[in-house]
Scaffold this motif. Structure first.
Motif, PDB file in Angstrom:
ATOM      1  N   LYS A 120      -0.802   2.098  -7.764  1.00  0.00           N
ATOM      2  CA  LYS A 120      -0.503   2.010  -6.328  1.00  0.00           C
ATOM      3  C   LYS A 120      -1.164   3.164  -5.578  1.00  0.00           C
ATOM      4  O   LYS A 120      -1.737   2.964  -4.508  1.00  0.00           O
ATOM      5  N   ILE A 121      -1.109   4.360  -6.145  1.00  0.00           N
ATOM      6  CA  ILE A 121      -1.746   5.516  -5.506  1.00  0.00           C
ATOM      7  C   ILE A 121      -3.248   5.305  -5.400  1.00  0.00           C
ATOM      8  O   ILE A 121      -3.838   5.529  -4.333  1.00  0.00           O
ATOM      9  N   ASN A 122      -3.870   4.857  -6.473  1.00  0.00           N
ATOM     10  CA  ASN A 122      -5.321   4.620  -6.454  1.00  0.00           C
ATOM     11  C   ASN A 122      -5.704   3.558  -5.429  1.00  0.00           C
ATOM     12  O   ASN A 122      -6.673   3.708  -4.690  1.00  0.00           O
ATOM     13  N   SER A 123      -4.935   2.484  -5.391  1.00  0.00           N
ATOM     14  CA  SER A 123      -5.204   1.401  -4.453  1.00  0.00           C
ATOM     15  C   SER A 123      -5.095   1.870  -3.006  1.00  0.00           C
ATOM     16  O   SER A 123      -5.968   1.599  -2.172  1.00  0.00           O
ATOM     17  N   ILE A 124      -4.037   2.586  -2.699  1.00  0.00           N
ATOM     18  CA  ILE A 124      -3.823   3.057  -1.327  1.00  0.00           C
ATOM     19  C   ILE A 124      -4.827   4.147  -0.961  1.00  0.00           C
ATOM     20  O   ILE A 124      -5.297   4.211   0.183  1.00  0.00           O
ATOM     21  N   GLU A 125      -5.186   4.960  -1.921  1.00  0.00           N
ATOM     22  CA  GLU A 125      -6.191   5.996  -1.672  1.00  0.00           C
ATOM     23  C   GLU A 125      -7.520   5.362  -1.270  1.00  0.00           C
ATOM     24  O   GLU A 125      -8.162   5.794  -0.303  1.00  0.00           O
ATOM     25  N   ASP A 126      -7.928   4.331  -1.986  1.00  0.00           N
ATOM     26  CA  ASP A 126      -9.175   3.634  -1.651  1.00  0.00           C
ATOM     27  C   ASP A 126      -9.103   3.009  -0.260  1.00  0.00           C
ATOM     28  O   ASP A 126     -10.037   3.131   0.540  1.00  0.00           O
ATOM     29  N   LYS A 127      -7.992   2.339   0.046  1.00  0.00           N
ATOM     30  CA  LYS A 127      -7.837   1.709   1.361  1.00  0.00           C
ATOM     31  C   LYS A 127      -7.799   2.753   2.475  1.00  0.00           C
ATOM     32  O   LYS A 127      -8.379   2.557   3.547  1.00  0.00           O
ATOM     33  N   PHE A 128      -7.113   3.863   2.225  1.00  0.00           N
ATOM     34  CA  PHE A 128      -6.937   4.895   3.252  1.00  0.00           C
ATOM     35  C   PHE A 128      -8.265   5.569   3.583  1.00  0.00           C
ATOM     36  O   PHE A 128      -8.607   5.741   4.751  1.00  0.00           O
ATOM     37  N   PHE A 129      -9.011   5.958   2.564  1.00  0.00           N
ATOM     38  CA  PHE A 129     -10.265   6.658   2.822  1.00  0.00           C
ATOM     39  C   PHE A 129     -11.377   5.729   3.283  1.00  0.00           C
ATOM     40  O   PHE A 129     -12.353   6.181   3.865  1.00  0.00           O
ATOM     41  N   SER A 130     -11.242   4.442   3.069  1.00  0.00           N
ATOM     42  CA  SER A 130     -12.233   3.497   3.592  1.00  0.00           C
ATOM     43  C   SER A 130     -11.896   3.096   5.024  1.00  0.00           C
ATOM     44  O   SER A 130     -12.667   2.392   5.669  1.00  0.00           O
ATOM     45  N   GLY A 131     -10.741   3.527   5.525  1.00  0.00           N
ATOM     46  CA  GLY A 131     -10.351   3.222   6.894  1.00  0.00           C
ATOM     47  C   GLY A 131      -9.627   1.897   7.031  1.00  0.00           C
ATOM     48  O   GLY A 131      -9.386   1.434   8.138  1.00  0.00           O
ATOM     49  N   GLY A 132      -9.263   1.296   5.928  1.00  0.00           N
ATOM     50  CA  GLY A 132      -8.597  -0.005   5.959  1.00  0.00           C
ATOM     51  C   GLY A 132      -7.156   0.052   6.433  1.00  0.00           C
ATOM     52  O   GLY A 132      -6.644  -0.919   6.981  1.00  0.00           O
ATOM     53  N   ILE A 133      -6.500   1.200   6.243  1.00  0.00           N
ATOM     54  CA  ILE A 133      -5.107   1.355   6.683  1.00  0.00           C
ATOM     55  C   ILE A 133      -4.928   2.729   7.315  1.00  0.00           C
ATOM     56  O   ILE A 133      -5.668   3.666   7.017  1.00  0.00           O
ATOM     57  N   THR A 134      -3.937   2.838   8.166  1.00  0.00           N
ATOM     58  CA  THR A 134      -3.629   4.113   8.809  1.00  0.00           C
ATOM     59  C   THR A 134      -2.709   4.932   7.904  1.00  0.00           C
ATOM     60  O   THR A 134      -2.209   4.429   6.894  1.00  0.00           O
ATOM     61  N   ALA A 135      -2.465   6.155   8.307  1.00  0.00           N
ATOM     62  CA  ALA A 135      -1.606   7.035   7.513  1.00  0.00           C
ATOM     63  C   ALA A 135      -0.184   6.491   7.427  1.00  0.00           C
ATOM     64  O   ALA A 135       0.438   6.525   6.367  1.00  0.00           O
ATOM     65  N   SER A 136       0.336   5.976   8.539  1.00  0.00           N
ATOM     66  CA  SER A 136       1.708   5.442   8.507  1.00  0.00           C
ATOM     67  C   SER A 136       1.795   4.188   7.646  1.00  0.00           C
ATOM     68  O   SER A 136       2.772   3.976   6.943  1.00  0.00           O
ATOM     69  N   ASP A 137       0.744   3.350   7.680  1.00  0.00           N
ATOM     70  CA  ASP A 137       0.727   2.162   6.817  1.00  0.00           C
ATOM     71  C   ASP A 137       0.653   2.559   5.347  1.00  0.00           C
ATOM     72  O   ASP A 137       1.305   1.958   4.499  1.00  0.00           O
ATOM     73  N   ALA A 138      -0.160   3.578   5.058  1.00  0.00           N
ATOM     74  CA  ALA A 138      -0.289   4.051   3.677  1.00  0.00           C
ATOM     75  C   ALA A 138       1.040   4.585   3.168  1.00  0.00           C
ATOM     76  O   ALA A 138       1.461   4.275   2.052  1.00  0.00           O
ATOM     77  N   LYS A 139       1.731   5.366   3.998  1.00  0.00           N
ATOM     78  CA  LYS A 139       3.018   5.929   3.583  1.00  0.00           C
ATOM     79  C   LYS A 139       4.050   4.824   3.399  1.00  0.00           C
ATOM     80  O   LYS A 139       4.850   4.861   2.477  1.00  0.00           O
ATOM     81  N   ARG A 140       4.027   3.823   4.255  1.00  0.00           N
ATOM     82  CA  ARG A 140       4.958   2.696   4.138  1.00  0.00           C
ATOM     83  C   ARG A 140       4.703   1.925   2.832  1.00  0.00           C
ATOM     84  O   ARG A 140       5.623   1.532   2.146  1.00  0.00           O
ATOM     85  N   GLU A 141       3.426   1.724   2.518  1.00  0.00           N
ATOM     86  CA  GLU A 141       3.099   1.019   1.270  1.00  0.00           C
ATOM     87  C   GLU A 141       3.507   1.825   0.041  1.00  0.00           C
ATOM     88  O   GLU A 141       3.927   1.265  -0.963  1.00  0.00           O
ATOM     89  N   LEU A 142       3.344   3.150   0.129  1.00  0.00           N
ATOM     90  CA  LEU A 142       3.755   3.991  -0.994  1.00  0.00           C
ATOM     91  C   LEU A 142       5.269   3.985  -1.187  1.00  0.00           C
ATOM     92  O   LEU A 142       5.752   4.138  -2.299  1.00  0.00           O
ATOM     93  N   SER A 143       6.004   3.795  -0.106  1.00  0.00           N
ATOM     94  CA  SER A 143       7.470   3.831  -0.218  1.00  0.00           C
ATOM     95  C   SER A 143       8.042   2.541  -0.779  1.00  0.00           C
ATOM     96  O   SER A 143       9.172   2.517  -1.229  1.00  0.00           O
ATOM     97  N   THR A 144       7.271   1.475  -0.759  1.00  0.00           N
ATOM     98  CA  THR A 144       7.759   0.203  -1.306  1.00  0.00           C
ATOM     99  C   THR A 144       7.024  -0.096  -2.602  1.00  0.00           C
ATOM    100  O   THR A 144       5.831  -0.381  -2.590  1.00  0.00           O
TER     101      THR A 144
END
Length: 137
Positions: free
Chosen positions: A111-135
């Motif tokens: 999950k961390i790797n997946s969100i890291e890739d999406k976050f640094f590619s600009g696919g999701i915002t910081a709040s979306d990334a944190k929300r995804e990490l919490s679920t």
């Protein structure tokens, strides 16, 4: 007078018997409800531990996937983990050091790797990334 005294004693004993059974039944129902809530609140307490240097860890090794995910979602470590965002390397080290259990460990790292890739590619915002990490499901 003796008959009327005996009659009042009999009525009093009948009333006392009725009240004690009624109140006893209510208390039994209340105890069952209270104990059930307590069990639900403390279902995952057995998986919280402290490592050799005094850090809280979540040790779910040997438990099935459902229990591992439930223990993680109810753990205090989850809040500490989310506080490390956006440092993905620290998050991975946190999982490696403080989470024991192959299934949960692999899911969290994935999950961390997946969100890291999406976050640094600009696919999701910081709040979306944190929300995804919490679920974590």
């Amino acid at each position: 007078m003796d008959k009327s005294l005996m009659f009042f004693i009999a009525i009093g004993l009948g009333f006392l018997y009725f009240v004690t059974n009624f109140v006893g039944g209510i208390q039994e129902e209340d105890d069952a409800y209270r104990n059930n809530n307590y069990k639900q609140e403390h279902l995952y307490d057995a998986y919280n531990a402290v490592d050799s240097i005094g850090q809280d860890i979540l040790d779910v090794s040997g438990a099935n996937a459902e229990i591992q995910l439930g223990a993680w979602n109810h753990s205090l470590l989850k809040e500490e983990f989310l506080g490390l965002f956006p440092s993905f390397d620290e998050m991975k080290n946190f999982v490696k050091d403080r989470v024991k259990g192959k299934i949960l460990h692999d899911k969290l790292i994935g999950k961390i790797n997946s969100i890291e890739d999406k976050f640094f590619s600009g696919g999701i915002t910081a709040s979306d990334a944190k929300r995804e990490l919490s679920t974590l499901k």
